[in-house]
Design a protein around this motif. Structure first.
Motif, PDB file in Angstrom:
ATOM      1  N   THR A  91      42.387  43.258  47.062  1.00 38.97           N
ATOM      2  CA  THR A  91      41.899  44.234  45.970  1.00 38.97           C
ATOM      3  C   THR A  91      42.559  45.491  45.798  1.00 38.97           C
ATOM      4  OG1 THR A  91      40.204  45.161  47.615  1.00 38.97           O
ATOM      5  CG2 THR A  91      39.630  43.156  46.644  1.00 38.97           C
ATOM      6  N   ILE A  92      43.481  45.903  46.780  1.00 40.61           N
ATOM      7  CA  ILE A  92      43.887  47.162  46.680  1.00 40.61           C
ATOM      8  C   ILE A  92      45.344  47.105  46.070  1.00 40.61           C
ATOM      9  CG2 ILE A  92      44.819  49.285  47.979  1.00 40.61           C
ATOM     10  CD1 ILE A  92      43.119  48.384  50.230  1.00 40.61           C
ATOM     11  N   GLY A  93      45.294  47.880  44.530  1.00 39.73           N
ATOM     12  CA  GLY A  93      46.719  47.954  43.799  1.00 39.73           C
ATOM     13  C   GLY A  93      46.429  48.428  42.584  1.00 39.73           C
ATOM     14  N   PRO A  94      47.382  48.415  41.900  1.00 43.61           N
ATOM     15  CA  PRO A  94      47.415  49.106  40.622  1.00 43.61           C
ATOM     16  C   PRO A  94      46.542  48.140  39.403  1.00 43.61           C
ATOM     17  CG  PRO A  94      49.587  49.137  40.925  1.00 43.61           C
ATOM     18  CD  PRO A  94      48.936  48.253  42.140  1.00 43.61           C
ATOM     19  N   ILE A 146      41.302  44.431  40.926  1.00 44.41           N
ATOM     20  CA  ILE A 146      40.836  43.049  41.284  1.00 44.41           C
ATOM     21  C   ILE A 146      39.568  43.440  42.433  1.00 44.41           C
ATOM     22  CG2 ILE A 146      41.104  40.868  42.188  1.00 44.41           C
ATOM     23  CD1 ILE A 146      43.917  41.275  41.385  1.00 44.41           C
ATOM     24  N   SER A 147      38.332  43.116  41.672  1.00 42.60           N
ATOM     25  CA  SER A 147      37.155  43.191  42.582  1.00 42.60           C
ATOM     26  C   SER A 147      37.196  42.340  43.713  1.00 42.60           C
ATOM     27  CB  SER A 147      36.008  43.567  41.718  1.00 42.60           C
ATOM     28  OG  SER A 147      35.591  42.228  41.279  1.00 42.60           O
ATOM     29  N   THR A 148      36.450  42.828  44.635  1.00 47.97           N
ATOM     30  CA  THR A 148      35.954  41.732  45.820  1.00 47.97           C
ATOM     31  C   THR A 148      35.275  40.733  45.321  1.00 47.97           C
ATOM     32  OG1 THR A 148      33.968  42.986  46.159  1.00 47.97           O
ATOM     33  CG2 THR A 148      36.039  43.492  47.396  1.00 47.97           C
ATOM     34  N   GLY A 149      34.513  40.763  44.102  1.00 50.10           N
ATOM     35  CA  GLY A 149      33.727  39.420  43.463  1.00 50.10           C
ATOM     36  C   GLY A 149      34.706  38.464  42.784  1.00 50.10           C
ATOM     37  N   ARG A 188      50.187  39.377  45.786  1.00 52.69           N
ATOM     38  CA  ARG A 188      49.559  40.103  47.115  1.00 52.69           C
ATOM     39  C   ARG A 188      49.165  39.063  48.285  1.00 52.69           C
ATOM     40  NH1 ARG A 188      45.087  43.533  43.729  1.00 52.69           N
ATOM     41  NH2 ARG A 188      46.763  45.135  42.707  1.00 52.69           N
ATOM     42  N   VAL A 189      48.784  37.915  47.954  1.00 46.64           N
ATOM     43  CA  VAL A 189      48.641  36.932  49.154  1.00 46.64           C
ATOM     44  C   VAL A 189      50.025  36.769  50.067  1.00 46.64           C
ATOM     45  CG1 VAL A 189      48.024  34.518  49.565  1.00 46.64           C
ATOM     46  CG2 VAL A 189      46.524  36.063  48.224  1.00 46.64           C
ATOM     47  N   PRO A 190      51.274  36.535  49.130  1.00 44.69           N
ATOM     48  CA  PRO A 190      52.132  36.536  50.132  1.00 44.69           C
ATOM     49  C   PRO A 190      52.581  37.602  50.830  1.00 44.69           C
ATOM     50  CG  PRO A 190      52.653  35.383  47.829  1.00 44.69           C
ATOM     51  CD  PRO A 190      51.265  36.160  48.112  1.00 44.69           C
ATOM     52  N   ARG A 191      52.282  38.953  50.381  1.00 44.51           N
ATOM     53  CA  ARG A 191      52.583  40.017  51.310  1.00 44.51           C
ATOM     54  C   ARG A 191      51.604  40.207  52.288  1.00 44.51           C
ATOM     55  NH1 ARG A 191      53.544  44.138  46.071  1.00 44.51           N
ATOM     56  NH2 ARG A 191      55.573  43.111  45.313  1.00 44.51           N
ATOM     57  N   ILE A 192      50.586  39.798  52.180  1.00 45.95           N
ATOM     58  CA  ILE A 192      49.392  39.736  53.233  1.00 45.95           C
ATOM     59  C   ILE A 192      49.904  38.776  54.418  1.00 45.95           C
ATOM     60  CG2 ILE A 192      47.064  39.216  53.793  1.00 45.95           C
ATOM     61  CD1 ILE A 192      46.270  40.226  50.838  1.00 45.95           C
TER      62      ILE A 192
END
Length: 137
Positions: A2-5, A8-11, A40-44
């Protein structure tokens, strides 16, 4: 995720995961869905793999050297990793996605091999290996 420019909310993340598992429809716009899953998911996941690699490296070093102070940071492996990644960027050796991780891996491998070699040539014991690694940073 959810963190970034892109806000994107948690919902939104929850509905996206539910849609992926087949429990509902995706409430996010296609651009935000792509940002979440393609960036974001590949970076995580890569951050988790890096952390797990450092943990395994630290456990191996501690068991081989029989010293609880031995870890990738004290031994200089993490510094070598950073040096390899920066060397690839500064020297301009390819701008691809693979070149920086490959340079980081080679830098970590080089520092991992160099510290015991220096310690051995200077007549060091397993305790001195840790000290040479700490001073090589």
């Amino acid at each position: 995720m959810t963190i970034g420019p892109a806000d994107i909310s948690t919902g939104g993340v929850r509905t996206t995961v539910e849609a992926l598992l087949g429990f509902g429809e995706n409430a996010l716009a296609p651009q935000r869905d792509g940002i979440g899953w393609n960036l974001r998911v590949p970076r995580i996941l890569l951050a988790a793999v890096r952390g797990a690699g450092l943990v395994v490296c630290g456990a191996v070093m501690q068991s081989l050297l029989r010293n609880l102070l031995a870890n990738p940071f004290v031994f200089g492996v993490s510094s070598g990793l950073s040096m390899g990644a920066v060397a690839v960027v500064v020297l301009g050796m390819g701008g691809g996605v693979v070149s920086r991780p490959a340079g980081a891996f080679l830098g970590a491998l080089l520092s991992f091999a160099l510290v015991p070699l220096l310690s051995h040539t200077l007549g060091g014991s397993t305790d001195r290996v840790v000290l040479y690694g700490a001073t090589a940073m």
